[in-house]
Each structure stands twice: as structure tokens, then as C-alpha cells.
Design an enzyme around this catalytic site. Structure first.
Site, PDB file in Angstrom:
ATOM      1  N   TYR A   1       0.660  -1.238  -0.132  1.00  0.00           N
ATOM      2  CA  TYR A   1      -0.001  -0.107  -0.005  1.00  0.00           C
ATOM      3  C   TYR A   1       0.981   1.218  -0.020  1.00  0.00           C
TER       4      TYR A   1
ATOM      5  N   ASP B   1       9.388  -7.405  -3.601  1.00  0.00           N
ATOM      6  CA  ASP B   1       8.466  -7.786  -2.819  1.00  0.00           C
ATOM      7  C   ASP B   1       8.340  -9.301  -2.712  1.00  0.00           C
TER       8      ASP B   1
ATOM      9  N   LEU C   1       5.288 -10.440  -2.280  1.00  0.00           N
ATOM     10  CA  LEU C   1       3.913 -10.710  -2.600  1.00  0.00           C
ATOM     11  C   LEU C   1       2.932 -11.311  -1.419  1.00  0.00           C
TER      12      LEU C   1
ATOM     13  N   LEU D   1      12.783 -11.406   1.774  1.00  0.00           N
ATOM     14  CA  LEU D   1      13.982 -10.537   2.453  1.00  0.00           C
ATOM     15  C   LEU D   1      14.540 -11.544   3.313  1.00  0.00           C
TER      16      LEU D   1
ATOM     17  N   SER E   1       6.242   3.441  13.082  1.00  0.00           N
ATOM     18  CA  SER E   1       4.742   3.692  13.165  1.00  0.00           C
ATOM     19  C   SER E   1       4.531   4.454  14.344  1.00  0.00           C
ATOM     20  N   ALA E   2       3.410   4.970  14.648  1.00  0.00           N
ATOM     21  CA  ALA E   2       3.116   5.948  15.903  1.00  0.00           C
ATOM     22  C   ALA E   2       2.928   4.685  17.033  1.00  0.00           C
TER      23      ALA E   2
ATOM     24  N   TYR F   1       3.363  -6.867  16.794  1.00  0.00           N
ATOM     25  CA  TYR F   1       3.919  -5.873  15.599  1.00  0.00           C
ATOM     26  C   TYR F   1       4.336  -4.684  16.125  1.00  0.00           C
TER      27      TYR F   1
ATOM     28  N   LYS G   1       8.459  -2.942  15.651  1.00  0.00           N
ATOM     29  CA  LYS G   1       8.759  -1.627  15.300  1.00  0.00           C
ATOM     30  C   LYS G   1       9.833  -0.858  16.272  1.00  0.00           C
TER      31      LYS G   1
ATOM     32  N   PHE H   1       1.588   7.974  11.277  1.00  0.00           N
ATOM     33  CA  PHE H   1       0.262   7.930  11.956  1.00  0.00           C
ATOM     34  C   PHE H   1      -0.617   7.117  11.106  1.00  0.00           C
TER      35      PHE H   1
ATOM     36  N   LEU I   1      -9.934   1.003  10.308  1.00  0.00           N
ATOM     37  CA  LEU I   1     -11.265   1.958  10.030  1.00  0.00           C
ATOM     38  C   LEU I   1     -11.696   2.199   8.543  1.00  0.00           C
TER      39      LEU I   1
ATOM     40  N   ASP J   1      -6.708  -0.932  21.946  1.00  0.00           N
ATOM     41  CA  ASP J   1      -6.840   0.370  21.429  1.00  0.00           C
ATOM     42  C   ASP J   1      -6.623   1.447  22.470  1.00  0.00           C
TER      43      ASP J   1
HETATM   44  P1  NAD Z   1       1.636  -3.621   3.018  1.00  0.00           P
HETATM   45  O1  NAD Z   1       1.183  -5.087   3.750  1.00  0.00           O
HETATM   46  O2  NAD Z   1       0.827  -3.130   2.042  1.00  0.00           O
HETATM   47  O3  NAD Z   1       3.047  -3.721   2.337  1.00  0.00           O
HETATM   48  C1  NAD Z   1       4.199  -4.569   2.841  1.00  0.00           C
HETATM   49  C2  NAD Z   1       4.484  -5.228   1.687  1.00  0.00           C
HETATM   50  O4  NAD Z   1       5.860  -6.020   2.207  1.00  0.00           O
HETATM   51  C3  NAD Z   1       3.518  -6.126   1.069  1.00  0.00           C
HETATM   52  O5  NAD Z   1       3.725  -5.951  -0.204  1.00  0.00           O
HETATM   53  C4  NAD Z   1       4.450  -7.559   1.537  1.00  0.00           C
HETATM   54  O6  NAD Z   1       3.983  -8.504   0.389  1.00  0.00           O
HETATM   55  C5  NAD Z   1       5.772  -7.201   1.625  1.00  0.00           C
HETATM   56  N1  NAD Z   1       6.660  -8.247   2.552  1.00  0.00           N
HETATM   57  C6  NAD Z   1       6.262  -8.536   3.725  1.00  0.00           C
HETATM   58  N2  NAD Z   1       7.275  -9.178   4.135  1.00  0.00           N
HETATM   59  C7  NAD Z   1       8.161  -9.380   3.157  1.00  0.00           C
HETATM   60  C8  NAD Z   1       9.424 -10.103   3.110  1.00  0.00           C
HETATM   61  N3  NAD Z   1       9.765 -11.052   3.812  1.00  0.00           N
HETATM   62  N4  NAD Z   1      10.140 -10.039   1.961  1.00  0.00           N
HETATM   63  C9  NAD Z   1       9.476  -9.258   0.910  1.00  0.00           C
HETATM   64  N5  NAD Z   1       8.537  -8.519   1.012  1.00  0.00           N
HETATM   65  C10 NAD Z   1       7.718  -8.594   2.047  1.00  0.00           C
HETATM   66  O7  NAD Z   1       1.859  -2.627   4.200  1.00  0.00           O
HETATM   67  P2  NAD Z   1       1.648  -0.936   4.124  1.00  0.00           P
HETATM   68  O8  NAD Z   1       0.490  -0.363   4.693  1.00  0.00           O
HETATM   69  O9  NAD Z   1       2.148  -0.635   2.928  1.00  0.00           O
HETATM   70  O10 NAD Z   1       3.131  -0.885   5.343  1.00  0.00           O
HETATM   71  C11 NAD Z   1       4.275  -0.697   4.727  1.00  0.00           C
HETATM   72  C12 NAD Z   1       5.322  -0.355   6.024  1.00  0.00           C
HETATM   73  O11 NAD Z   1       4.674   0.676   6.930  1.00  0.00           O
HETATM   74  C13 NAD Z   1       5.413  -1.525   7.031  1.00  0.00           C
HETATM   75  O12 NAD Z   1       6.454  -1.809   7.530  1.00  0.00           O
HETATM   76  C14 NAD Z   1       4.195  -1.318   7.839  1.00  0.00           C
HETATM   77  O13 NAD Z   1       4.431  -1.886   9.222  1.00  0.00           O
HETATM   78  C15 NAD Z   1       4.492   0.278   8.243  1.00  0.00           C
HETATM   79  N6  NAD Z   1       3.336   0.948   8.867  1.00  0.00           N
HETATM   80  C16 NAD Z   1       2.013   0.768   8.138  1.00  0.00           C
HETATM   81  C17 NAD Z   1       0.897   1.401   8.699  1.00  0.00           C
HETATM   82  C18 NAD Z   1      -0.279   1.404   7.937  1.00  0.00           C
HETATM   83  O14 NAD Z   1      -1.191   1.774   8.966  1.00  0.00           O
HETATM   84  N7  NAD Z   1      -0.581   1.129   6.947  1.00  0.00           N
HETATM   85  C19 NAD Z   1       1.402   2.569   9.623  1.00  0.00           C
HETATM   86  C20 NAD Z   1       2.413   2.524  10.191  1.00  0.00           C
HETATM   87  C21 NAD Z   1       3.438   1.793   9.735  1.00  0.00           C
HETATM   88  N1  UFG Z   2     -12.240   1.456  14.447  1.00  0.00           N
HETATM   89  C1  UFG Z   2     -13.552   1.177  14.726  1.00  0.00           C
HETATM   90  N2  UFG Z   2     -13.981   0.282  13.910  1.00  0.00           N
HETATM   91  C2  UFG Z   2     -13.194  -0.637  13.040  1.00  0.00           C
HETATM   92  C3  UFG Z   2     -11.773  -0.340  13.105  1.00  0.00           C
HETATM   93  C4  UFG Z   2     -11.389   0.554  13.532  1.00  0.00           C
HETATM   94  O1  UFG Z   2     -14.417   1.723  15.380  1.00  0.00           O
HETATM   95  O2  UFG Z   2     -13.906  -1.628  12.562  1.00  0.00           O
HETATM   96  C5  UFG Z   2     -11.557   2.362  15.359  1.00  0.00           C
HETATM   97  C6  UFG Z   2     -10.552   2.300  16.285  1.00  0.00           C
HETATM   98  O3  UFG Z   2     -11.216   1.864  17.493  1.00  0.00           O
HETATM   99  C7  UFG Z   2      -9.592   3.386  16.461  1.00  0.00           C
HETATM  100  C8  UFG Z   2      -9.823   4.018  15.017  1.00  0.00           C
HETATM  101  O4  UFG Z   2     -11.002   3.520  14.437  1.00  0.00           O
HETATM  102  O5  UFG Z   2     -10.101   4.345  17.276  1.00  0.00           O
HETATM  103  C9  UFG Z   2      -8.755   3.708  14.138  1.00  0.00           C
HETATM  104  O6  UFG Z   2      -8.366   2.281  14.217  1.00  0.00           O
HETATM  105  P1  UFG Z   2      -7.594   1.490  12.909  1.00  0.00           P
HETATM  106  O7  UFG Z   2      -7.553   0.098  13.342  1.00  0.00           O
HETATM  107  O8  UFG Z   2      -7.653   2.017  11.603  1.00  0.00           O
HETATM  108  O9  UFG Z   2      -6.141   2.213  13.275  1.00  0.00           O
HETATM  109  P2  UFG Z   2      -5.074   2.092  14.776  1.00  0.00           P
HETATM  110  O10 UFG Z   2      -4.836   3.538  15.082  1.00  0.00           O
HETATM  111  O11 UFG Z   2      -5.718   1.255  15.534  1.00  0.00           O
HETATM  112  O12 UFG Z   2      -3.817   1.342  14.255  1.00  0.00           O
HETATM  113  C10 UFG Z   2      -3.061   1.920  13.125  1.00  0.00           C
HETATM  114  C11 UFG Z   2      -2.428   0.850  12.463  1.00  0.00           C
HETATM  115  C12 UFG Z   2      -1.382   0.337  13.273  1.00  0.00           C
HETATM  116  C13 UFG Z   2      -0.500   1.215  13.619  1.00  0.00           C
HETATM  117  C14 UFG Z   2      -1.240   2.380  14.476  1.00  0.00           C
HETATM  118  C15 UFG Z   2      -0.430   3.635  14.846  1.00  0.00           C
HETATM  119  O13 UFG Z   2      -3.304  -0.227  12.143  1.00  0.00           O
HETATM  120  O14 UFG Z   2      -0.470  -0.634  12.565  1.00  0.00           O
HETATM  121  O15 UFG Z   2      -2.058   2.854  13.362  1.00  0.00           O
HETATM  122  O16 UFG Z   2       0.286   4.015  13.698  1.00  0.00           O
HETATM  123  F1  UFG Z   2       0.696   0.573  14.732  1.00  0.00           F
END
Ligand code: NAD
Ligand code: UFG
Length: 333
Positions: free
Chosen positions: A11, A31, A33, A59, A124-125, A150, A154, A179, A201, A296
Site C-alpha cells: 500500500y 516484494d 507478494l 528478504l 509507526s506511531a 507487531y 517496530k 500515523f 477503520l 486500543d
Molecule cells: P503492506 O502489507 O501493504 O506492504 C508491505 C509489503 O511488504 C507487502 O507488499 C508484502 O508482500 C511485503 N513483504 C512482507 N514481508 C516481506 C518479506 N519478507 N520479503 C519481501 N517482501 C515482504 O503494508 P503497508 O501498509 O504498505 O505498510 C508498509 C510499512 O509501513 C510496513 O512496514 C508497516 O508496518 C508500516 N506501517 C504501516 C502503517 C499502516 O497503517 N498501513 C502504519 C504504520 C507503519
Molecule cells: N475502529 C472502529 N471500527 C473498526 C476499525 C477501527 O471503530 O472496524 C476505530 C478504532 O477503535 C480506532 C480507529 O478506528 O479508534 C482507528 O483504528 P485503526 O484500526 O484504523 O487504526 P489504529 O490507530 O488502531 O492502528 C493503526 C495501524 C497500526 C499502527 C497504528 C499507529 O493499524 O498498525 O495505527 O500508527 F500501529
């Protein structure tokens, strides 16, 4: 710069690839996949209008990573790859520690061997745990109140990267604490496509709006927040992607590890998100309030001023923009 983008079909990685190319950089995507589809590559190529190099590899596989570093003279690495589902990490801690920690160690060893010294890491936050003060600054305490494996990966990976920098000052390490990324590319070609029931969410709201899911469960309305529902700092994924380009172009300008919050600085409640999405989509999003979700926190939002001062970056898109883009994407999936 020639940039290795690990997890680049995911993403946030895919949106970052678009912005890297727009700024004249040359991303090479890796990646396995595990949580993305090969078809994202074609969509990316459509958006940028040229071929993009993609290597399918895991990786954690040392030999493949060694070959990769022998094949390309990388200037820098942006390391997105990893598993990210909070709930799944509680159920499968070993899988999460093995994948997230091992992949990073293998990567760092290859970087060391091939003298690649610039790394930007997706943090991540979540490392702030249960915040004792808001907004969160980069100097706010980390590690207290992290509730899942998880989040610990981080926290641990930030420590590993900090130790690496301490051992050899020629490394340039940037930790980006995201965030809550939401939204999609305005082309509608790439976005977040969770498999199974969405955990987060916005993807859930999107699927309710389109009629794939019946109603949203709002996890608690008795928090100490504006309307009792959870408050978060939602950032458009394209703004987040641009933050990586700014971080890359400023890498090495810091005296020590560069740590930056990437957020908007605004806290928004679940009910406010529902309203914004209804406005953007013209659809209604039925919901019911249920119990709080374990682990949460009430509220979490950034002080984003450091990234503005040092990287010249700030979020520009609104919640409404993100909802509109997410809705366009949802109709295309
Ligand atoms: P994502 O799952 O969409 O992307 C991660 C990608 O890494 C995937 O395409 C997956 O196939 C690949 N991958 C996983 N393990 C692998 C491996 N061993 N070798 C090669 N590829 C591998 O996730 P995203 O939302 O794009 O998040 C990217 C990064 O940001 C992650 O490290 C995630 O923890 C971090 N992050 C995401 C969020 C969020 O809310 N999306 C918030 C904070 C931090
Ligand atoms: N929520 C709902 N219903 C749902 C999903 C979420 O009410 O079906 C609420 C949660 O309680 C929270 C808010 O929506 O109050 C956001 O929830 P998310 O699950 O979308 O996000 P979080 O803040 O809980 O967690 C996200 C990522 C984590 C990351 C964190 C801090 O999923 O990976 O932000 O960066 F660690």
C-alpha cells in the site's frame, strides 16, 4: 538516486514508488507478494508511463538478497517490507518476529557488505504505546504500553538501527513514524486492498459504503474524546509517500538518527470519519457501537512540526480528499 524499495508493491510502498519517479529517482522494487499482488506493478507502470524494475524475492532469504545487492548499485534503501496486522501478530508472534526482524537483519547485513549506508525505515506511531502527552513529539516516550508483537517489532527495529548508527557514523538512518495512512492515488489505480475482513477503520468504512459489508462496528464511544470515539491522525497516503521523497533528499543532513513523525497534526474521531466518508461518497455508512477493542488507545495524533522544519515536508491533502480518493479506488477494486 537508485533506491531499493522493499515491500514496494504494498500500500504505502506503491504510492512512494510513484512519487520517487515523479522526483527523478530510480526505484527498484522488491516484494515477496505476501500481502500484495503482482498486478500492482502493471498499474504502477500505467501511472508513471514507463517500466519499473521488480524483483520477486523474500528478504529473509540471504542468498537472494546477496544476489540483489550484487546486481544493483543502490544509493539508498527505503524499507517498507514487513507484516503489519496488529491482531494477527498477537495470534502469530513468532511469524511476526521472524519475518520483520530477520528480513531487516538480512537487509542490513547486505547493505553493510556492499557499502550501502542510507536507510529509511517504516516505523509507526505505535512505538509511542499509550501516550502520556498529546500531540506526540519525536522526543515523547516510546515503548510504554505497546500491546502487541507487531508494535514491538517496530520498537526493536528502531533500536537495532540506532545501534547500527552508533557503531558506524557513516550510516544515515531515518526513522519515519507514520500515523494513520488512508486514501489512494487519484488515478484510482492503486490503493489499499486488504484480503479478508479489514482490520483498519477506513477500509471497513469503504466496504460498508459499497455494500460489501453490512455495517461498521464502532469500537467504543466512552473514551475521553470529543464524541467518545477513538481519535487518530489520518494522513493521505500520497502525502505520506511524498514524505519519503523529502526524507531521501535530506538523508545525511542530521547529526544522529533522523526521527520524524509523518502525520497531519489533527486528531479526528471515528464518527467524524464516518461523516466525512458519507459526504465524499454520497452513500450512507450504517454503524453500531460495540465494546472497545482490546489494546486500543483513546487518542493519538502527531506534532508534525519537526518534519516541516527539517525536511520541508507537510501534509497537504484533507480528510475529504482522502475519502474521495479512497471511494474512487473502492469502486475500481
Ligand atoms: P503492506 O502489507 O501493504 O506492504 C508491505 C509489503 O511488504 C507487502 O507488499 C508484502 O508482500 C511485503 N513483504 C512482507 N514481508 C516481506 C518479506 N519478507 N520479503 C519481501 N517482501 C515482504 O503494508 P503497508 O501498509 O504498505 O505498510 C508498509 C510499512 O509501513 C510496513 O512496514 C508497516 O508496518 C508500516 N506501517 C504501516 C502503517 C499502516 O497503517 N498501513 C502504519 C504504520 C507503519
Ligand atoms: N475502529 C472502529 N471500527 C473498526 C476499525 C477501527 O471503530 O472496524 C476505530 C478504532 O477503535 C480506532 C480507529 O478506528 O479508534 C482507528 O483504528 P485503526 O484500526 O484504523 O487504526 P489504529 O490507530 O488502531 O492502528 C493503526 C495501524 C497500526 C499502527 C497504528 C499507529 O493499524 O498498525 O495505527 O500508527 F500501529
Amino acid at each position: 538516486m537508485k533506491v531499493l524499495v522493499t515491500g514496494g508493491l504494498g500500500y504505502i510502498g506503491s504510492h512512494t514508488v510513484v512519487e520517487l519517479i515523479a522526483s527523478g529517482h530510480e526505484p527498484i522494487i522488491v516484494d515477496n507478494l505476501a500481502n500484495s499482488k503482482q498486478s500492482v506493478l502493471n498499474r504502477l507502470q500505467k501511472i508513471v508511463g514507463k517500466d519499473i524494475v521488480f524483483e520477486k524475492l523474500d528478504l529473509t532469504d540471504k542468498d537472494s538478497v546477496e544476489k540483489l545487492f550484487t546486481s544493483y548499485p543502490f544509493d539508498a534503501v527505503i524499507h517498507f517490507a514487513g507484516h503489519k496486522a496488529v491482531g494477527e501478530s498477537v495470534a502469530k508472534p513468532l511469524e511476526y518476529y521472524r519475518n520483520n526482524i530477520d528480513s531487516t537483519l538480512v537487509l542490513l547485513e547486505a547493505m553493510s557488505k556492499h557499502n550501502v549506508k542510507n536507510i529509511i525505515f517504516s516505523s509507526s506511531a505505535t512505538v509511542y504505546g499509550n501516550p502520556s502527552e498529546l500531540p506526540l513529539e519525536e522526543t515523547s516516550q516510546t515503548g510504554i504500553g505497546i500491546t502487541n508483537p507487531y508494535g514491538w517489532t517496530k520498537y526493536m527495529l528502531e533500536q537495532i538501527l540506532t545501534d547500527l548508527k552508533a557503531s558506524d557514523d557513516s550510516y544515515n538512518v531515518t526513522l519515519l513514524r507514520y500515523f494513520n495512512p488512508i486514501g489512494a492515488h487519484s488515478s484510482g489505480l492503486i490503493g489499499e486492498d486488504p484480503s479478508g475482513l479489514p482490520n483498519n477503520l477506513l477500509p471497513y468504512v469503504q466496504q460498508v459504503a459499497i455494500g460489501k459489508l453490512e455495517k461498521l462496528k464502532v469500537f467504543g464511544n466512552n473514551y475521553d474524546t470529543i464524541d467518545g470515539t477513538g481519535v487518530r491522525d489520518y494522513i493521505h497516503v500520497v502525502d505520506l509517500a511524498k514524505g519519503h521523497v523529502s526524507a531521501l533528499e535530506n538523508i545525511g543532513n542530521q547529526n544522529s538518527v533522523g526521527i520524524y513523525n509523518l502525520g497531519t497534526g489533527n486528531g479526528v474521531s471515528v464518527l467524524e470519519v464516518i461523516k466525512a466518508f458519507e459526504n465524499a461518497s454520497g452513500k450512507s455508512v450504517p454503524y453500531e457501537v460495540v465494546d472497545r477493542r482490546p489494546g486500543d488507545i483513546a487518542a493519538c495524533y502527531a506534532d508534525a512540526s519537526k518534519a516541516k522544519a527539517e525536511l520541508g515536508w507537510q501534509a497537504e491533502k484533507t480528510l475529504q480528499d482522502a475519502c474521495k480518493d479512497a471511494w474512487r479506488w473502492q469502486q475500481n477494486v
